[in-house]
Design a protein around this motif. Structure first.
Motif, PDB file in Angstrom:
ATOM      1  N   PHE A   1      -5.405   6.093   3.203  1.00  0.00           N
ATOM      2  CA  PHE A   1      -4.394   7.003   2.662  1.00  0.00           C
ATOM      3  C   PHE A   1      -3.697   7.815   3.745  1.00  0.00           C
ATOM      4  CE2 PHE A   1      -6.999   6.077  -0.987  1.00  0.00           C
ATOM      5  CZ  PHE A   1      -6.043   5.883  -1.967  1.00  0.00           C
ATOM      6  N   ASN A   2      -4.200   7.710   4.953  1.00  0.00           N
ATOM      7  CA  ASN A   2      -3.648   8.526   6.034  1.00  0.00           C
ATOM      8  C   ASN A   2      -2.799   7.694   6.984  1.00  0.00           C
ATOM      9  OD1 ASN A   2      -3.569  11.129   7.156  1.00  0.00           O
ATOM     10  ND2 ASN A   2      -5.066  10.568   8.715  1.00  0.00           N
ATOM     11  N   ASN A   3      -2.618   6.409   6.651  1.00  0.00           N
ATOM     12  CA  ASN A   3      -1.892   5.479   7.548  1.00  0.00           C
ATOM     13  C   ASN A   3      -2.450   5.503   8.964  1.00  0.00           C
ATOM     14  OD1 ASN A   3      -0.216   4.613   5.562  1.00  0.00           O
ATOM     15  ND2 ASN A   3       1.479   5.954   6.100  1.00  0.00           N
TER      16      ASN A   3
ATOM     17  N   SER B   1       0.850  -1.195   0.000  1.00  0.00           N
ATOM     18  CA  SER B   1       0.000   0.000   0.000  1.00  0.00           C
ATOM     19  C   SER B   1       0.884   1.243   0.000  1.00  0.00           C
ATOM     20  CB  SER B   1      -0.930   0.017   1.206  1.00  0.00           C
ATOM     21  OG  SER B   1      -0.249   0.406   2.355  1.00  0.00           O
TER      22      SER B   1
ATOM     23  N   ASN C   1       5.283  12.594   2.712  1.00  0.00           N
ATOM     24  CA  ASN C   1       4.149  12.681   3.626  1.00  0.00           C
ATOM     25  C   ASN C   1       4.688  12.772   5.049  1.00  0.00           C
ATOM     26  OD1 ASN C   1       1.473  12.647   4.448  1.00  0.00           O
ATOM     27  ND2 ASN C   1       1.428  10.407   4.599  1.00  0.00           N
TER      28      ASN C   1
ATOM     29  N   SER D   1       0.202   4.629  -2.164  1.00  0.00           N
ATOM     30  CA  SER D   1       0.084   5.948  -1.555  1.00  0.00           C
ATOM     31  C   SER D   1       1.356   6.755  -1.782  1.00  0.00           C
ATOM     32  CB  SER D   1      -0.232   5.837  -0.067  1.00  0.00           C
ATOM     33  OG  SER D   1       0.698   5.028   0.559  1.00  0.00           O
TER      34      SER D   1
ATOM     35  N   ILE E   1      -8.174  13.883   1.474  1.00  0.00           N
ATOM     36  CA  ILE E   1      -7.163  12.828   1.581  1.00  0.00           C
ATOM     37  C   ILE E   1      -5.781  13.344   1.189  1.00  0.00           C
ATOM     38  CG2 ILE E   1      -6.404  10.642   0.561  1.00  0.00           C
ATOM     39  CD1 ILE E   1      -9.370   9.866   0.386  1.00  0.00           C
ATOM     40  N   PHE E   2      -5.691  14.037   0.070  1.00  0.00           N
ATOM     41  CA  PHE E   2      -4.363  14.335  -0.479  1.00  0.00           C
ATOM     42  C   PHE E   2      -3.839  15.729  -0.154  1.00  0.00           C
ATOM     43  CE2 PHE E   2      -6.044  11.038  -3.378  1.00  0.00           C
ATOM     44  CZ  PHE E   2      -5.187  10.042  -2.955  1.00  0.00           C
TER      45      PHE E   2
END
Lengths: 272, 170
Positions: B63-65, A43, A109, A47, B16-17
């Motif tokens: 998507f944010n873990n 994943s 991120n 992402s 999300i992004f």
């Protein structure tokens, strides 16, 4: 049986709620477990790729600030070179630090609000990254590589309550440990400094190199507040982190070239 | 209807992004998904709304873990919303409404209805993400984020929903 069906049809809304609540609680409790599985790495690829494009756009708007940061970094490096010519001690330190390689990476991120924060970077196994490598920036210690996929890696941030960094007080060379208590992203805790040590507000904390993750001398923070607890032999110290995690874009992965040899030797010593 | 779906998808992607990665003034997180949970049509004992909350949260989590965090928050928020709206507006009137928007409820009732939901959403987020809510930083985060999102929600409704009301939603 009929009563059971009647009960389910009567309360199916609440039953659905509790089933979904149970499912999400299960995800939440097992989050750390799931992170450890291979699923995370695959994943990570998806992402990571999206974060890559996203950060390219965001980075474009931060170019000016990034340039200034690079200028400061250049100046710092130039100063270091000049100092190394004039001081024998610096020569010894730099020869020790020659055992380290640095791999530049971009932050894709980054989170600061959670108690266990992670950073995603755009380098992976194909760039030579391995789990456990240290991560620093031009300002100081950032974290440690946690998981690596082919193109990306996740870094356990120093803003993670389960991460400890081996540190020393620059002024007195006292060995200590730095950890985050999960409250303020700009403030870290300095642990295990005995009360007989003379410390002052503003004293610098640097990495110790004892943990074979970071080279000696990487800045971690400066003492912000000192408290004395009567029930403890150690100070309760808050330090102001030198790293601004709100503006983290470029990091360097520390590759300690002699780590395997050092660990091997320590292991043999422990066994004997 | 198609426009609304596109708008929904756009805001979910935005959350999300982009918005999940930005902490405005070091204390504010903007969350468009809570807007949809608040505005979503009320139906008595609607399992669909629970599933919507759960899967919307799960999508953000992936998507944010942060697997589990947003799904549990969205689920609790929508469950709370479904009972809270009855207390504020009453069952009969609530079921007539197509959307729980300011145009339908009026300014004051919309505030009474939506602000506690926003407050609950950010309190839970703060509790689950930082494992503590009783720190000054977290209290400021909850209050400022709730207020900022309320303002954004009002702007959104005036910009996007007025037109839709005349043409599609009614």
């Amino acid at each position: 049986m009929r009563n059971l069906i009647k009960f389910i049809s009567l309360y199916n809304y609440s039953i659905t709620f509790f089933i979904l609540l149970f499912a999400s609680s299960y995800f939440l409790i097992n989050e750390n477990f799931i992170l450890k599985t291979k699923y995370f790495n695959s994943s990570n690829y998806l992402s990571g790729s999206i974060f890559y494009y996203q950060s390219s756009i965001i980075n474009y708007f931060n170019l000016e600030e990034k340039n200034m940061q690079l200028e400061r970094e250049n100046k710092k490096l130039r100063d270091k070179i000049i100092r190394s010519y004039s001081s024998i001690k610096e020569d010894v330190d730099s020869s020790l630090n020659r055992n380290y390689n640095y791999i530049k990476a971009e932050v894709l991120n980054n989170s600061v609000r959670k108690s266990k924060n992670y950073i995603t970077i755009n380098k992976g196994t194909k760039d030579g990254l391995k789990e456990g490598m240290g991560v620093i920036s031009s300002k100081g210690v950032v974290g440690k590589v946690k998981y690596v996929s082919e193109n990306f890696a996740t870094v356990i941030s120093i803003l993670n309550t389960s991460f400890y960094v081996s540190s020393i007080l620059k002024k007195t060379n006292t060995l200590s440990s730095v950890n985050w208590d999960g409250v303020n992203p700009k403030t870290l805790k300095l642990l295990y400094v005995p009360k007989h040590i003379d410390i002052r507000k503003g004293d610098e904390i640097i990495s110790s190199s004892y943990d074979s993750i970071f080279p000696k001398g990487i800045s971690i923070g400066k003492i912000k507040k000192i408290r004395k607890d009567v029930n403890s032999n150690f100070y309760d110290i808050d330090i102001l982190s030198t790293q601004d995690f709100y503006n983290l874009s470029t990091v360097y992965i520390v590759n300690y070239l002699l780590v395997d040899e050092k660990i091997q030797l320590e292991k043999i010593t422990d066994e004997k | 209807m198609r426009n609304n779906i596109l708008l929904f998808v756009f805001f979910v992607f935005l959350q999300i992004f982009v918005l999940n990665k930005i902490l405005f003034f070091e204390h504010i997180i903007l969350s468009p998904i809570i807007m949809f949970l608040i505005l979503y049509k009320y139906q008595k004992d609607s399992k669909e709304s629970l599933f919507l909350g759960f899967f919307l949260g799960l999508l953000v989590d992936v998507f944010n873990n942060s697997l589990g965090t947003y799904s549990i928050i969205c689920l609790i928020v929508i469950y709370f919303r479904n009972s809270w709206v009855l207390k504020i507006i009453g069952e009969e009137k609530t079921e007539e409404l197509e959307l729980m928007s300011i145009q339908e409820l009026g300014s004051l009732k919309f505030f009474y209805y939506s602000f506690p939901i926003l407050f609950l959403f950010y309190s839970l987020l703060s509790l689950l993400e930082s494992e503590s809510i009783i720190s000054l930083d977290n209290i400021i985060f909850v209050i400022l984020s709730s207020v900022a999102n309320y303002i954004i929600m009002l702007i959104f409704q005036y910009l996007f929903l007025k037109f839709n009301f005349k043409n599609e939603w009614r």
